[in-house]
Design a protein around this motif. Structure first.
Motif, mmCIF file in Angstrom:
data_model
loop_
_atom_site.group_PDB
_atom_site.id
_atom_site.type_symbol
_atom_site.label_atom_id
_atom_site.label_comp_id
_atom_site.label_asym_id
_atom_site.label_seq_id
_atom_site.Cartn_x
_atom_site.Cartn_y
_atom_site.Cartn_z
ATOM 1 N N MET A 18 0.789 -1.246 0.009
ATOM 2 C CA MET A 18 0.033 0.019 0.006
ATOM 3 C C MET A 18 0.853 1.406 -0.081
ATOM 4 O O MET A 18 1.465 1.579 0.904
ATOM 5 N N LEU A 19 1.032 1.995 -1.342
ATOM 6 C CA LEU A 19 1.948 2.908 -1.344
ATOM 7 C C LEU A 19 1.105 4.280 -1.376
ATOM 8 O O LEU A 19 0.034 4.318 -2.066
ATOM 9 N N ARG A 20 1.538 5.376 -0.574
ATOM 10 C CA ARG A 20 0.853 6.756 -0.803
ATOM 11 C C ARG A 20 1.578 7.759 -1.002
ATOM 12 O O ARG A 20 2.955 7.664 -0.892
ATOM 13 N N VAL A 21 1.482 8.415 -1.949
ATOM 14 C CA VAL A 21 2.137 9.742 -2.431
ATOM 15 C C VAL A 21 1.362 10.997 -2.164
ATOM 16 O O VAL A 21 0.441 11.263 -2.547
ATOM 17 N N GLU A 22 2.114 11.950 -1.406
ATOM 18 C CA GLU A 22 1.400 13.240 -0.999
ATOM 19 C C GLU A 22 2.497 14.280 -0.857
ATOM 20 O O GLU A 22 3.774 14.093 -0.645
ATOM 21 N N ALA A 36 10.207 3.326 -8.700
ATOM 22 C CA ALA A 36 11.017 2.161 -8.056
ATOM 23 C C ALA A 36 10.503 1.158 -7.334
ATOM 24 O O ALA A 36 10.635 -0.187 -7.402
ATOM 25 N N SER A 37 9.627 1.505 -6.613
ATOM 26 C CA SER A 37 8.984 0.510 -5.449
ATOM 27 C C SER A 37 8.103 -0.377 -6.405
ATOM 28 O O SER A 37 7.704 -1.485 -6.217
ATOM 29 N N ILE A 38 7.221 0.284 -7.221
ATOM 30 C CA ILE A 38 6.192 -0.781 -7.867
ATOM 31 C C ILE A 38 7.013 -1.462 -8.937
ATOM 32 O O ILE A 38 5.991 -2.408 -9.519
ATOM 33 N N VAL A 40 -1.352 2.280 -5.250
ATOM 34 C CA VAL A 40 -0.921 3.242 -4.923
ATOM 35 C C VAL A 40 -1.987 4.485 -4.976
ATOM 36 O O VAL A 40 -3.006 4.770 -5.754
ATOM 37 N N ILE A 41 -2.038 5.340 -3.929
ATOM 38 C CA ILE A 41 -2.879 6.401 -3.794
ATOM 39 C C ILE A 41 -2.050 7.715 -4.035
ATOM 40 O O ILE A 41 -1.162 7.912 -2.985
ATOM 41 N N LEU A 42 -2.513 8.542 -4.751
ATOM 42 C CA LEU A 42 -1.781 9.871 -4.901
ATOM 43 C C LEU A 42 -2.727 10.877 -4.900
ATOM 44 O O LEU A 42 -3.775 11.095 -5.518
ATOM 45 N N GLU A 43 -2.443 11.758 -3.786
ATOM 46 C CA GLU A 43 -3.370 13.161 -3.693
ATOM 47 C C GLU A 43 -2.543 13.914 -3.017
ATOM 48 O O GLU A 43 -1.905 13.799 -2.190
ATOM 49 N N PRO A 44 -3.223 15.501 -3.626
ATOM 50 C CA PRO A 44 -3.951 15.643 -4.529
ATOM 51 C C PRO A 44 -3.041 15.729 -5.836
ATOM 52 O O PRO A 44 -2.211 16.271 -5.898
ATOM 53 N N ALA A 45 -3.745 15.117 -6.943
ATOM 54 C CA ALA A 45 -3.017 14.843 -8.197
ATOM 55 C C ALA A 45 -2.559 16.395 -8.735
ATOM 56 O O ALA A 45 -1.567 16.367 -9.539
ATOM 57 N N GLU A 100 1.131 4.513 -18.645
ATOM 58 C CA GLU A 100 1.380 4.114 -20.020
ATOM 59 C C GLU A 100 1.786 2.593 -20.198
ATOM 60 O O GLU A 100 1.117 1.781 -20.783
ATOM 61 N N GLU A 101 2.542 2.327 -19.348
ATOM 62 C CA GLU A 101 3.178 1.019 -19.208
ATOM 63 C C GLU A 101 2.981 0.469 -17.813
ATOM 64 O O GLU A 101 4.023 0.231 -16.988
ATOM 65 N N PRO A 102 1.797 0.168 -17.304
ATOM 66 C CA PRO A 102 1.690 -0.232 -15.864
ATOM 67 C C PRO A 102 2.351 -1.680 -15.748
ATOM 68 O O PRO A 102 2.259 -2.663 -16.404
ATOM 69 N N SER A 103 2.557 -1.646 -14.337
ATOM 70 C CA SER A 103 3.446 -2.841 -13.825
ATOM 71 C C SER A 103 2.133 -3.873 -13.410
ATOM 72 O O SER A 103 0.929 -3.274 -13.166
ATOM 73 N N ALA A 104 2.165 -5.177 -13.923
ATOM 74 C CA ALA A 104 1.258 -6.142 -13.555
ATOM 75 C C ALA A 104 0.786 -5.926 -12.094
ATOM 76 O O ALA A 104 1.773 -6.042 -11.368
ATOM 77 N N GLY A 105 -0.458 -5.855 -12.026
ATOM 78 C CA GLY A 105 -0.902 -6.008 -10.747
ATOM 79 C C GLY A 105 -1.060 -4.850 -9.602
ATOM 80 O O GLY A 105 -1.366 -4.694 -8.659
#
Length: 327
Positions: free
Chosen positions: A74-78, A96-98, A110-115, A131-136
């Motif tokens: 569970m990754l959060r970017v703020e 790098a994490s994903i 991944v939760i990213l707020e506020p975008a 554009e090139e999402p990691s699987a899962g």
């Protein structure tokens, strides 16, 4: 466990009922509509090993890790702090994490707020992962200002609108959260928050009703020349500048509507009706429109994190306000 908000039940069923989940969702809507709460619940649902009855089970290892705020997937970017932007370094760390395998063997969320506060460099760095999402990996982006996002970001996400509830539903919910407040106070909080119950709840906690009363009294003293613009601006520097600009922009609109209709309802909340009604006798519509545009321009700059000094901005605002009636 936090429940889904009453006005989001249909949206929730639509999200969890998908036969195949998208790699990126963009939850958008007014501040205080409950987007973050929904995103957290959706993330928990996506990470759960055995979801039941349209919600996470709450018992599996994944749910327990989530509840302890220690789920490794569970990754959060703020922003580092409120009012700051999301810098490219944060996005690079996320990327790098994903790229690593999910530690619990399931999804990464991944939760990213506020975008909307991503810098251009951050947005472009994130775009590559969209554009090139990691699987899962599932991205849950949250924005209060959809128009501020790059079209390329929006086009690679499933857009999910998160509207506000109607007034009756909002007041019912708010009364349950704030049982000590009476109907008049609840109504005013919802009016000040633009109908957002979560924002109204935050306003109550921040004592915005008293703040509003102090600002209204300050405007009256300004127009009576009991306070100079610089003095009043100095008193207001610790108040939320965007909120003050919102109020002044609304007052401009109230005066314009009243000049057209002569209906006191168009003057807005009762606390400013006498002041705005008086100003409407003198102010020219062209000046008022120019002032309104000036306010919105500064507001947008603040939302985009432009380095504007609050004291100078507020003093300029108050000088303009006095100039509307020839002072």
């Amino acid at each position: 466990m936090v429940d889904i908000l009453p006005w989001q039940q249909d949206i929730w069923q639509g999200l969890i009922g998908r036969t195949q989940h998208a790699h990126a969702y963009l939850l958008h809507g007014p501040a205080g509509s409950g987007k973050r709460q929904m995103a957290e619940l959706f993330a928990r649902f996506l990470l759960c090993k055995q979801p039941q009855a349209a919600q996470a089970c709450g018992q599996c290892r994944s749910c327990k890790l989530y509840a302890a705020d220690s789920h490794p997937d569970m990754l959060r970017v703020e922003p580092e702090e409120p009012g700051k932007g999301i810098l490219i370094a944060y996005v690079r760390e996320l990327v790098a994490s994903i790229q690593q395998t999910a530690q619990q063997g399931g999804r990464q969320v991944v939760i990213l707020e506020p975008a909307e506060v991503m810098t251009l460099e951050s947005a472009n760095a994130l775009l590559k992962s969209l554009e090139e999402p990691s699987a899962g990996t599932v991205f849950l982006l949250i924005t209060h200002q959809l128009s501020f996002l790059l079209p390329t970001i929006k086009s690679r996400c499933v857009l999910q609108a998160c509207p506000l509830p109607d007034l009756a539903q909002a007041k019912t919910w708010l009364a349950q959260q704030l049982p000590s407040l009476d109907d008049t106070q609840l109504t005013k909080l919802l009016q000040l928050s633009g109908g957002s119950p979560l924002k109204a709840q935050q306003f109550a906690e921040d004592n915005v009703l008293q703040m509003r009363a102090d600002v209204v009294e300050g405007v009256k003293q300004l127009l009576k020349r009991q306070l100079a613009p610089a003095q009043l601006a100095g008193q207001w520097t610790k108040l939320p500048t965007v909120l003050l600009l919102d109020w002044f922009a609304q007052w401009c609109q109230n005066i314009l509507r009243y000049q057209l209709t002569q209906n006191t309802v168009d003057l807005g909340l009762q606390d400013m009706q006498p002041v705005l009604g008086h100003m409407a006798k003198f102010v020219q519509a062209e000046q008022l429109t120019e002032t309104h545009s000036w306010i919105l321009e500064r507001r947008n700059k603040l939302l985009r994190r432009a380095p504007l000094r609050a004291d100078l901005l507020l003093e300029s605002l108050l000088v303009r306000w006095m100039g509307l009636i020839g002072f």
